[in-house]
Design a protein around this motif. Structure first.
Motif, PDB file in Angstrom:
ATOM      1  N   LEU A  53     101.349  95.868 126.131  1.00 15.41           N
ATOM      2  CA  LEU A  53     101.613  95.766 124.546  1.00 15.41           C
ATOM      3  C   LEU A  53     102.578  94.623 124.302  1.00 15.41           C
ATOM      4  O   LEU A  53     102.534  93.943 123.244  1.00 15.41           O
ATOM      5  N   GLY A  54     103.475  94.177 125.230  1.00 17.74           N
ATOM      6  CA  GLY A  54     104.531  93.094 125.041  1.00 17.74           C
ATOM      7  C   GLY A  54     103.737  91.851 125.175  1.00 17.74           C
ATOM      8  O   GLY A  54     103.972  90.822 124.374  1.00 17.74           O
ATOM      9  N   SER A  55     103.323  91.453 126.274  1.00 11.52           N
ATOM     10  CA  SER A  55     102.713  90.175 126.895  1.00 11.52           C
ATOM     11  C   SER A  55     101.473  89.704 126.552  1.00 11.52           C
ATOM     12  O   SER A  55     101.106  88.662 126.185  1.00 11.52           O
ATOM     13  N   ALA A  56     100.464  90.675 126.115  1.00 16.64           N
ATOM     14  CA  ALA A  56      99.101  90.294 125.411  1.00 16.64           C
ATOM     15  C   ALA A  56      99.261  89.281 124.208  1.00 16.64           C
ATOM     16  O   ALA A  56      98.690  88.424 124.018  1.00 16.64           O
ATOM     17  N   PRO A  57     100.006  89.913 123.059  1.00 19.35           N
ATOM     18  CA  PRO A  57     100.147  89.155 121.937  1.00 19.35           C
ATOM     19  C   PRO A  57     101.032  87.731 122.270  1.00 19.35           C
ATOM     20  O   PRO A  57     100.607  86.903 121.518  1.00 19.35           O
ATOM     21  N   MET A 111     101.246  87.319 139.839  1.00 17.94           N
ATOM     22  CA  MET A 111     100.511  88.235 139.099  1.00 17.94           C
ATOM     23  C   MET A 111     100.689  88.438 137.765  1.00 17.94           C
ATOM     24  O   MET A 111      99.869  88.994 137.015  1.00 17.94           O
ATOM     25  N   ALA A 112     102.068  88.221 137.389  1.00 17.84           N
ATOM     26  CA  ALA A 112     102.611  88.666 136.041  1.00 17.84           C
ATOM     27  C   ALA A 112     101.681  87.827 134.857  1.00 17.84           C
ATOM     28  O   ALA A 112     101.537  88.470 133.976  1.00 17.84           O
ATOM     29  N   VAL A 113     101.515  86.821 135.211  1.00 16.98           N
ATOM     30  CA  VAL A 113     100.952  85.846 134.283  1.00 16.98           C
ATOM     31  C   VAL A 113      99.522  86.156 133.919  1.00 16.98           C
ATOM     32  O   VAL A 113      98.979  85.922 132.960  1.00 16.98           O
ATOM     33  N   GLY A 114      98.965  86.885 135.076  1.00 15.63           N
ATOM     34  CA  GLY A 114      97.485  87.461 134.906  1.00 15.63           C
ATOM     35  C   GLY A 114      97.065  88.331 133.648  1.00 15.63           C
ATOM     36  O   GLY A 114      96.268  88.367 132.878  1.00 15.63           O
ATOM     37  N   LEU A 115      98.130  89.244 133.564  1.00 18.69           N
ATOM     38  CA  LEU A 115      98.105  90.266 132.731  1.00 18.69           C
ATOM     39  C   LEU A 115      98.459  89.834 131.318  1.00 18.69           C
ATOM     40  O   LEU A 115      98.070  90.300 130.268  1.00 18.69           O
ATOM     41  N   MET A 116      99.381  88.779 131.264  1.00 20.12           N
ATOM     42  CA  MET A 116      99.546  88.008 129.934  1.00 20.12           C
ATOM     43  C   MET A 116      98.285  87.156 129.451  1.00 20.12           C
ATOM     44  O   MET A 116      97.977  87.106 128.224  1.00 20.12           O
ATOM     45  N   MET A 117      97.773  86.291 130.307  1.00 21.94           N
ATOM     46  CA  MET A 117      96.593  85.376 129.758  1.00 21.94           C
ATOM     47  C   MET A 117      95.359  85.835 129.954  1.00 21.94           C
ATOM     48  O   MET A 117      94.581  85.400 128.964  1.00 21.94           O
ATOM     49  N   VAL A 167      90.879  93.454 137.701  1.00 19.19           N
ATOM     50  CA  VAL A 167      89.960  94.090 136.402  1.00 19.19           C
ATOM     51  C   VAL A 167      90.036  93.219 135.214  1.00 19.19           C
ATOM     52  O   VAL A 167      89.037  93.063 134.391  1.00 19.19           O
ATOM     53  N   ALA A 168      91.224  92.645 134.791  1.00 19.67           N
ATOM     54  CA  ALA A 168      91.320  91.855 133.906  1.00 19.67           C
ATOM     55  C   ALA A 168      90.416  90.524 133.922  1.00 19.67           C
ATOM     56  O   ALA A 168      89.909  90.112 132.861  1.00 19.67           O
ATOM     57  N   GLY A 169      90.510  90.014 135.085  1.00 18.36           N
ATOM     58  CA  GLY A 169      89.591  88.931 135.311  1.00 18.36           C
ATOM     59  C   GLY A 169      88.260  89.437 135.233  1.00 18.36           C
ATOM     60  O   GLY A 169      87.136  88.324 134.635  1.00 18.36           O
ATOM     61  N   ALA A 170      87.596  90.699 135.284  1.00 22.64           N
ATOM     62  CA  ALA A 170      86.236  91.018 135.189  1.00 22.64           C
ATOM     63  C   ALA A 170      86.006  91.395 133.835  1.00 22.64           C
ATOM     64  O   ALA A 170      84.905  90.771 133.336  1.00 22.64           O
ATOM     65  N   ALA A 171      86.953  91.630 133.036  1.00 20.46           N
ATOM     66  CA  ALA A 171      86.741  91.768 131.599  1.00 20.46           C
ATOM     67  C   ALA A 171      86.550  90.482 131.091  1.00 20.46           C
ATOM     68  O   ALA A 171      85.987  90.265 129.995  1.00 20.46           O
ATOM     69  N   TYR A 172      87.385  89.350 131.467  1.00 16.05           N
ATOM     70  CA  TYR A 172      86.940  88.153 131.054  1.00 16.05           C
ATOM     71  C   TYR A 172      85.708  87.697 131.097  1.00 16.05           C
ATOM     72  O   TYR A 172      85.064  86.909 130.222  1.00 16.05           O
TER      73      TYR A 172
END
Length: 291
Positions: free
Chosen positions: A29-33, A206-212, A261-266
């Protein structure tokens, strides 16, 4: 065991899984925007650079206080902010582009951080710094993540209009006397704060992965800024949920599983997304030829 049990059972039976799920919810909720705005500003790699740049500060906090949340968070925050300010200064006083300056400083910072942890800690400490331990987050870490997410959403709501103008046309905002520098500074602080919060759970790599990754994937599903941020946040939360399940059932490391998983969604968005996805572009080109 049915599918419902597979999806719910780990979070019902194990407290550490519930805590990890709450952590991914706050981070998403915080990093994606923030990631969405970085993409709009063409600063995706800058976010990655700042994510790695916090390592030497976190390493210094670790050397002085061990795995102290406050010491490592403060050290990481000031280290990443120092790299951002140094890169901005070099860009203003030389002809070098901002992304090149960020790349140079973050590589120096990353190497320094790895050196500090390697020479004064163990390989386990280094792995903890690089990849995080989301399954071991405690109350203090959860409060930090929730606090950063709440502060981010409130601050973005307050500065939304000038920040959006500053993202799309900073020259116009300066010409009309808008608070461009202040808004940019606040945005920079929010970016670093979210990376520090993500570092506690996912590590510097890994932290930047969930953001970007959710932010870049959202571009294929939405066209307006508010909907981009909403889709990105939803993808980040779902990636955290699915990644935790994958790590539990497949016995994979949790941080890399969430980012994969986030990469697969991309990748799925890249192919099937209605706004510029490969399939949509192919169908559009065929319809134009037939017309």
């Amino acid at each position: 065991m049915n599918a419902g049990a597979l999806l719910v059972q780990p979070f019902v039976e194990y407290g550490f899984m519930r805590r990890a799920l709450v952590a991914t919810l706050a981070l998403g909720l915080g990093s994606a925007p923030i990631g969405t705005l970085l993409v709009l500003r063409r600063m995706s790699l800058v976010g990655d650079a700042m994510g790695h740049a916090l390592l030497p500060g976190a390493a210094l906090g670790f050397l002085f206080a061990g795995f102290s949340l406050s010491a490592m968070s403060a050290g990481g925050f000031f280290a990443a902010l120092a790299v951002a300010l140094a890169a901005g200064f070099v860009t203003r006083v030389t002809s070098q582009r901002e992304d090149a300056s960020f790349a140079a400083f973050y590589l120096i910072a990353l190497a320094l951080g790895v050196l500090l942890v390697s020479t004064h800690g163990s390989s386990v400490d280094l792995m903890h710094m690089l990849f995080g331990t989301i399954l071991a987050v405690d109350d203090a870490a959860l409060l930090l993540m929730a606090g950063v997410a709440s502060l981010t959403l409130v601050a973005l709501a307050v500065i939304y209009r000038p920040l959006l103008v500053e993202c799309l046309d900073p020259g116009f905002l300066r010409n009309v006397g808008g608070p461009g520098s202040l808004v940019h500074g606040v945005f920079l602080v929010l970016t670093v704060a979210n990376l520090v919060a993500g570092f506690q759970a996912l590590g510097t790599l890994m932290a930047v992965g969930l953001m970007m990754l959710p932010a870049t994937a959202a571009r294929f599903w939405a066209a307006e800024v508010w909907s981009l941020a909403l889709v990105a946040a939803g993808m980040a939360v779902l990636s955290g949920f699915a990644g935790l399940l994958l790590s539990f059932h497949a016995q994979w490391p949790s941080g890399p599983a969430i980012v994969l998983v986030a990469g697969a969604a991309y990748l799925l968005s890249l192919v099937f997304g209605p706004h510029g996805g490969l399939l949509a572009r192919l169908l559009r080109s065929r319809s134009h030829r037939n017309a």
